[in-house]
Design a protein around this motif. Structure first.
Motif, mmCIF file in Angstrom:
data_model
loop_
_atom_site.group_PDB
_atom_site.id
_atom_site.type_symbol
_atom_site.label_atom_id
_atom_site.label_comp_id
_atom_site.label_asym_id
_atom_site.label_seq_id
_atom_site.Cartn_x
_atom_site.Cartn_y
_atom_site.Cartn_z
ATOM 1 N N LEU A 46 0.827 -1.211 0.000
ATOM 2 C CA LEU A 46 0.000 0.000 0.000
ATOM 3 C C LEU A 46 0.858 1.256 0.000
ATOM 4 C CD1 LEU A 46 -2.815 -0.987 2.526
ATOM 5 C CD2 LEU A 46 -3.157 -0.302 0.145
ATOM 6 N N LEU A 47 1.949 1.226 0.762
ATOM 7 C CA LEU A 47 2.833 2.385 0.848
ATOM 8 C C LEU A 47 3.455 2.703 -0.510
ATOM 9 C CD1 LEU A 47 3.923 4.420 2.905
ATOM 10 C CD2 LEU A 47 5.827 2.852 3.337
ATOM 11 N N GLU A 48 3.690 1.689 -1.343
ATOM 12 C CA GLU A 48 4.259 1.902 -2.671
ATOM 13 C C GLU A 48 3.359 2.764 -3.554
ATOM 14 O OE1 GLU A 48 7.148 1.166 -3.907
ATOM 15 O OE2 GLU A 48 7.932 0.062 -2.175
ATOM 16 N N LYS A 49 2.069 2.777 -3.269
ATOM 17 C CA LYS A 49 1.125 3.559 -4.071
ATOM 18 C C LYS A 49 1.178 5.057 -3.767
ATOM 19 C CE LYS A 49 -2.166 -0.293 -4.338
ATOM 20 N NZ LYS A 49 -3.551 -0.743 -4.029
ATOM 21 N N PHE A 50 1.903 5.416 -2.709
ATOM 22 C CA PHE A 50 1.980 6.816 -2.296
ATOM 23 C C PHE A 50 3.449 7.221 -2.178
ATOM 24 C CE2 PHE A 50 -1.981 5.062 -0.697
ATOM 25 C CZ PHE A 50 -2.918 6.001 -1.109
ATOM 26 N N PRO A 51 4.114 7.495 -3.307
ATOM 27 C CA PRO A 51 5.554 7.787 -3.303
ATOM 28 C C PRO A 51 5.948 8.952 -2.401
ATOM 29 C CG PRO A 51 4.732 7.504 -5.544
ATOM 30 C CD PRO A 51 3.535 7.536 -4.653
ATOM 31 N N LYS A 52 5.127 9.995 -2.375
ATOM 32 C CA LYS A 52 5.433 11.153 -1.545
ATOM 33 C C LYS A 52 5.426 10.765 -0.063
ATOM 34 C CE LYS A 52 3.740 15.838 -0.602
ATOM 35 N NZ LYS A 52 2.673 16.822 -0.921
ATOM 36 N N LEU A 53 4.443 9.974 0.336
ATOM 37 C CA LEU A 53 4.380 9.511 1.723
ATOM 38 C C LEU A 53 5.545 8.586 2.037
ATOM 39 C CD1 LEU A 53 2.932 9.160 4.462
ATOM 40 C CD2 LEU A 53 1.574 7.328 3.402
ATOM 41 N N LYS A 54 5.870 7.696 1.121
ATOM 42 C CA LYS A 54 6.991 6.769 1.340
ATOM 43 C C LYS A 54 8.295 7.529 1.563
ATOM 44 C CE LYS A 54 9.477 2.885 -0.728
ATOM 45 N NZ LYS A 54 9.631 2.031 -1.936
ATOM 46 N N ALA A 55 8.484 8.606 0.795
ATOM 47 C CA ALA A 55 9.712 9.392 0.926
ATOM 48 C C ALA A 55 9.788 10.113 2.263
ATOM 49 C CB ALA A 55 9.800 10.404 -0.217
ATOM 50 N N ALA A 56 8.625 10.404 2.855
ATOM 51 C CA ALA A 56 8.588 11.135 4.139
ATOM 52 C C ALA A 56 8.496 10.195 5.320
ATOM 53 C CB ALA A 56 7.399 12.095 4.155
ATOM 54 N N SER A 57 8.628 8.874 5.075
ATOM 55 C CA SER A 57 8.384 7.900 6.143
ATOM 56 C C SER A 57 9.559 6.955 6.329
ATOM 57 C CB SER A 57 7.130 7.074 5.820
ATOM 58 O OG SER A 57 5.999 7.879 5.630
ATOM 59 N N GLU A 58 9.649 6.430 7.535
ATOM 60 C CA GLU A 58 10.552 5.329 7.851
ATOM 61 C C GLU A 58 9.700 4.192 8.396
ATOM 62 O OE1 GLU A 58 14.404 4.315 10.734
ATOM 63 O OE2 GLU A 58 13.814 6.403 10.358
ATOM 64 N N PHE A 59 9.757 3.033 7.758
ATOM 65 C CA PHE A 59 8.888 1.917 8.135
ATOM 66 C C PHE A 59 9.632 0.940 9.047
ATOM 67 C CE2 PHE A 59 7.002 -2.251 7.656
ATOM 68 C CZ PHE A 59 5.663 -1.977 7.886
ATOM 69 N N HIS A 60 8.905 0.447 10.063
ATOM 70 C CA HIS A 60 9.462 -0.525 11.006
ATOM 71 C C HIS A 60 8.541 -1.737 11.067
ATOM 72 C CE1 HIS A 60 12.131 2.668 12.595
ATOM 73 N NE2 HIS A 60 11.081 3.440 12.413
ATOM 74 N N HIS A 61 9.081 -2.900 10.755
ATOM 75 C CA HIS A 61 8.283 -4.127 10.802
ATOM 76 C C HIS A 61 8.043 -4.553 12.251
ATOM 77 C CE1 HIS A 61 6.753 -8.104 10.008
ATOM 78 N NE2 HIS A 61 7.737 -8.638 10.715
ATOM 79 N N CYS A 62 6.809 -4.944 12.539
ATOM 80 C CA CYS A 62 6.433 -5.421 13.865
ATOM 81 C C CYS A 62 5.816 -6.813 13.741
ATOM 82 C CB CYS A 62 5.431 -4.480 14.534
ATOM 83 S SG CYS A 62 6.049 -2.803 14.730
ATOM 84 N N GLU A 63 6.010 -7.626 14.751
ATOM 85 C CA GLU A 63 5.528 -9.003 14.697
ATOM 86 C C GLU A 63 4.052 -9.126 15.072
ATOM 87 O OE1 GLU A 63 7.970 -11.382 17.207
ATOM 88 O OE2 GLU A 63 9.846 -10.584 16.403
ATOM 89 N N VAL A 64 3.549 -8.179 15.864
ATOM 90 C CA VAL A 64 2.225 -8.327 16.462
ATOM 91 C C VAL A 64 1.380 -7.092 16.175
ATOM 92 C CG1 VAL A 64 0.962 -8.591 18.649
ATOM 93 C CG2 VAL A 64 3.131 -9.797 18.309
ATOM 94 N N ALA A 65 0.081 -7.317 15.914
ATOM 95 C CA ALA A 65 -0.899 -6.236 15.824
ATOM 96 C C ALA A 65 -1.958 -6.477 16.901
ATOM 97 C CB ALA A 65 -1.549 -6.203 14.444
ATOM 98 N N VAL A 66 -2.210 -5.477 17.735
ATOM 99 C CA VAL A 66 -3.216 -5.606 18.788
ATOM 100 C C VAL A 66 -4.602 -5.620 18.140
ATOM 101 C CG1 VAL A 66 -4.249 -4.492 20.814
ATOM 102 C CG2 VAL A 66 -1.758 -4.464 20.486
ATOM 103 N N ARG A 67 -5.405 -6.611 18.499
ATOM 104 C CA ARG A 67 -6.749 -6.718 17.921
ATOM 105 C C ARG A 67 -7.722 -5.807 18.662
ATOM 106 N NH1 ARG A 67 -7.699 -13.104 18.172
ATOM 107 N NH2 ARG A 67 -7.346 -12.526 20.349
ATOM 108 N N MET A 68 -8.795 -5.452 17.975
ATOM 109 C CA MET A 68 -9.773 -4.529 18.552
ATOM 110 C C MET A 68 -10.512 -5.143 19.738
ATOM 111 S SD MET A 68 -9.417 -1.703 16.975
ATOM 112 C CE MET A 68 -10.870 -0.687 17.217
ATOM 113 N N ASP A 69 -10.592 -6.473 19.803
ATOM 114 C CA ASP A 69 -11.306 -7.120 20.907
ATOM 115 C C ASP A 69 -10.378 -7.674 21.977
ATOM 116 O OD1 ASP A 69 -10.226 -9.121 19.360
ATOM 117 O OD2 ASP A 69 -12.038 -10.358 19.283
ATOM 118 N N ASP A 70 -9.075 -7.375 21.891
ATOM 119 C CA ASP A 70 -8.141 -7.818 22.931
ATOM 120 C C ASP A 70 -8.403 -7.081 24.238
ATOM 121 O OD1 ASP A 70 -6.787 -9.669 21.431
ATOM 122 O OD2 ASP A 70 -5.111 -8.345 20.920
#
Length: 351
Positions: A46-70
């Protein structure tokens, strides 16, 4: 330059909403930089579709996403150090970002923010402040869910934090503040509210204009810039207002489709109805601010769209640009410096 740490995985739609929302906010504020935290294979395409945003961002991979019902306790136990939510908050703590934005689980976000950032000196409990549309424009209402039940000192803390937020968001020197009560008379209401009102009256803090008690109908009128209450009643008021807005919208849709004359009337008045729809859209005022901690955290609605997420990032920009934390710290220092005098004045007033 303002750096925003973003929990890209938060909310009902995660990166599908967060990334386009960030691109919209970046168009409005080109000075923004982003630290993005999320699961790589879900975010990077998704980030590849927004070159301007990608250039202004630093991405960090995370192993876990907190769920809305946690449950908050489970999220804190299993998501610390590894989740996108925790790491975005931690970026603020470590000085890598000025503010954090997440559309994730509110309870988990509050638990992690309190654990990671800690509450400010002389603040017992945090608060969530919401931006509230009114007939005069916008006001701030807090607490809308962080602290259920509050004593007089906590209500005073909320008043100072809300006033500081109003100065940062609305850029006014002395925002007006009112305590939500069942009547405007000084003899009405719970003892905690009446005591907080007495202390605020005699404190005369330069950062706020205390106006006394306000009632429920003053929320929509915009009688004051900041309305202060505890989290139970504040959350009910917030949900009631959102539900009423949806109810009115359904009534209008049903009425406009009832007859061909009604449909014709809608077409003739479409611009007026569009303005009404925009005014009633909760996404336009999206972004609850966690107040009382050593760092700024913005909570977006979980079910928001890209425009709503962009609005939450806009709030983050304003809070960081106008030094919200410094304003709160200055107000707290001034209030506590005056505390002995205030106590004497309150005793004299009660006597």
């Amino acid at each position: 330059m303002i750096t925003v740490a973003v929990d890209v995985m938060g909310g009902d739609f995660g990166p599908e909403v967060a990334i386009p929302g960030l691109a919209k906010s970046l168009d409005r504020y080109p000075e923004l930089k982003f630290q993005l935290f999320g699961i790589e294979d879900k975010c990077l395409p998704l980030l590849e579709k927004f070159p301007k945003l990608k250039a202004a961002s630093e991405f960090h991979h995370c192993e876990v996403a907190v769920r809305m019902d946690d449950k908050p306790s489970r999220a804190l136990r299993q998501g610390r150090w590894r989740s996108s939510m925790w790491r975005s908050i931690e970026a603020v703590k470590n000085g890598e970002a000025d503010v954090c934005v997440s559309a994730g689980n509110t309870g988990a976000l509050m638990a992690m923010a309190r654990f990671c950032l800690r509450t400010m000196a002389n603040i017992e409990r945090p608060a969530i402040a919401a931006i509230w549309p009114t007939v005069r424009g916008e006001s701030i209402v807090l607490d809308v869910g962080a602290t259920v039940g509050a004593d007089a000192q906590q209500l005073i803390d909320f008043s100072m934090m809300g006033a500081a937020m109003a100065r940062a968001l609305f850029e006014i020197d002395r925002p007006s503040v009112g305590l939500l009560n069942i009547g405007v008379e000084e003899i009405k209401g719970q003892e905690e509210v009446k005591e907080a009102g007495r202390i605020l009256r005699v404190s005369e803090l330069p950062g706020m204009d205390y106006r006394g008690f306000v009632e429920g109908d003053d929320l929509g009128k915009g009688t004051v810039d900041v309305v202060v209450t505890e989290g139970f009643s504040g959350n009910i008021a917030l949900k009631a207002a959102e539900g009423t807005a949806r109810q009115i919208g359904e009534y209008l849709r049903a009425a406009m489709n009832r007859t061909w004359l009604a449909r014709l009337g809608y077409l003739l008045a479409k611009s007026a109805f569009d303005r009404l729809r925009e005014k009633m859209d909760p996404n336009k005022v999206n972004g609850g601010v966690f107040l009382g901690m050593n760092g700024i955290v913005i909570k977006s609605h979980g079910g928001t769209d890209a425009d709503g997420f962009a609005a939450a990032v806009d709030v983050a920009h304003d809070m960081a640009r106008n030094n919200l934390i410094s304003k709160i710290e200055d107000d707290l220092k001034l209030f506590h410096a005056r505390l002995p005098v205030t106590g004497e004045l309150v005793e004299e007033n009660q006597g």
